[in-house]
Write an enzyme that holds these catalytic residues in place. Structure first.
Site, PDB file in Angstrom:
ATOM      1  N   SER A   1       0.827  -1.208   0.000  1.00 51.53           N
ATOM      2  CA  SER A   1       0.000   0.000   0.000  1.00 51.53           C
ATOM      3  C   SER A   1       0.858   1.253   0.000  1.00 51.53           C
ATOM      4  O   SER A   1       1.959   1.264   0.567  1.00 51.53           O
ATOM      5  CB  SER A   1      -0.899   0.002   1.242  1.00 51.53           C
TER       6      SER A   1
ATOM      7  N   TYR B   1      -2.378  -0.064  10.012  1.00 49.60           N
ATOM      8  CA  TYR B   1      -2.532  -0.650   8.678  1.00 49.60           C
ATOM      9  C   TYR B   1      -1.229  -0.524   7.897  1.00 49.60           C
ATOM     10  O   TYR B   1      -0.743  -1.500   7.309  1.00 49.60           O
ATOM     11  CB  TYR B   1      -3.664   0.048   7.931  1.00 49.60           C
TER      12      TYR B   1
END
Length: 325
Positions: free
Chosen positions: A128, A153
């Site tokens: 990501s 995350y």
């Protein structure tokens, strides 16, 4: 060849599996169909895949190593697209344990699965743009330091990259990580801005504009993303006996757009003006993302072609059709 796609009922997973099927491949999909967002949306994506020749599906949680192994026993798999994960920056603050299970334990289980896979050739996995944290140098380059995440995350995704490097080094496994930048398009996720804004505007509700609108995102249309996923999947890193056979690539539009400009394009596509509620930057969020895609362009010919002026109306058309509007 039969390909394994994890997170096959998810946004990018659905489109990737469909693209593989469209080119005549066989695909085994796995997904746990969790309730992080609408299970009905996941079921609807899955139904479209199940209607296509060459697709098989197992409902299984990648964090359950024994269930994963049992579901795939006897399958002759060589290439894997690992997209299953617990997504969402903000949700990781509220429910951190879900991220440890899905993104750390689950990723480790996938590495172990591939390590023991007879004839394994390559795994492409989802990282990501969040790994860049509060990086102020733009565009973001794979050579930049990414050791200061601002959300759990992001920390789990960086950990996935580190685990992958270790396995590539120890076991000479070809692995490619893709740092996705703000993916949108038909069949997208309901927790992301494009869907949230569209839903609110059509319902006559105000939209929440964080950091008072002073945000930029490298919005990347799903068709461009899938093209890059398949290009990397088809070209495993070579093992030269020295460096580990692993690569990391940014995969984005290489053209950051102002959040307010995105909203303006969305308003035009919807034919309605949004009522805006301007709010501070949320914890874990960053004011800008911007992808340097030089490496994936050089190695795989990746070239995003869809501007937000083209992509947003396509999302709106799909959304209205899907919701029966």
């Amino acid at each position: 060849m039969t390909y394994l796609v994890t997170g096959a009922a998810g946004f990018i997973g659905y489109h990737t599996a469909r693209a593989l099927l469209d080119r005549g491949e066989s695909v085994v999909g796995i997904d746990n169909l969790n309730t992080y967002y609408s299970p009905q949306l996941k079921a609807d994506r899955l139904a479209r895949l199940l209607a296509m020749p060459g697709f098989g599906f197992h409902q299984v949680d990648i964090a359950d190593a024994e269930a994963l192994k049992a579901a795939l026993a006897g399958q002759r798999l060589r290439r894997v697209v690992h997209l299953a994960a617990q997504a969402g920056v903000r949700h990781s603050i509220e429910n951190p344990h879900a991220y440890v299970q899905a993104n750390l334990v689950g990723h480790l289980n996938m590495l172990e699965l591939c390590r023991r896979m007879d004839g394994f050739e390559h795994m492409v996995y989802a990282s990501s743009s969040s790994v860049y944290g509060g990086n102020t140098k733009v565009p973001f380059s794979e050579a930049d330091r990414v050791d200061a995440p601002v959300s759990l995350y992001a920390a789990t995704k960086k950990a996935d990259e580190l685990m992958s490097h270790c396995y590539a080094h120890l076991y000479r496994m070809p692995l490619t990580g893709l740092r996705f930048f703000t993916v949108y398009g038909p069949w997208g996720r309901p927790d992301m801005a494009m869907w949230l804004f569209t839903e609110a505007i059509l319902a006559g509700r105000s939209i929440k504009v964080f950091n008072h609108g002073r945000m930029k995102r490298d919005f990347t249309f799903i068709d461009d993303i899938v093209q890059g996923v398949l290009a990397t999947l088809d070209a495993p890193p070579r093992d030269d006996g020295q460096a580990a056979p692993q690569r990391l690539y940014n995969i984005g539009n290489n053209h950051p757009e102002s959040l307010l400009d995105m909203i303006a394009v969305l308003e035009d596509a919807l034919g309605q003006t949004a009522s805006k509620e301007f709010l501070p930057l949320q914890p874990g969020d960053v004011p800008q993302t911007s992808a340097d895609i030089t490496a994936i362009q050089r190695d795989h010919g990746f070239q995003p072609r869809t501007t937000i002026a083209e992509g947003i109306p396509r999302f709106v058309d799909w959304y209205k059709s899907y919701r029966g509007l």
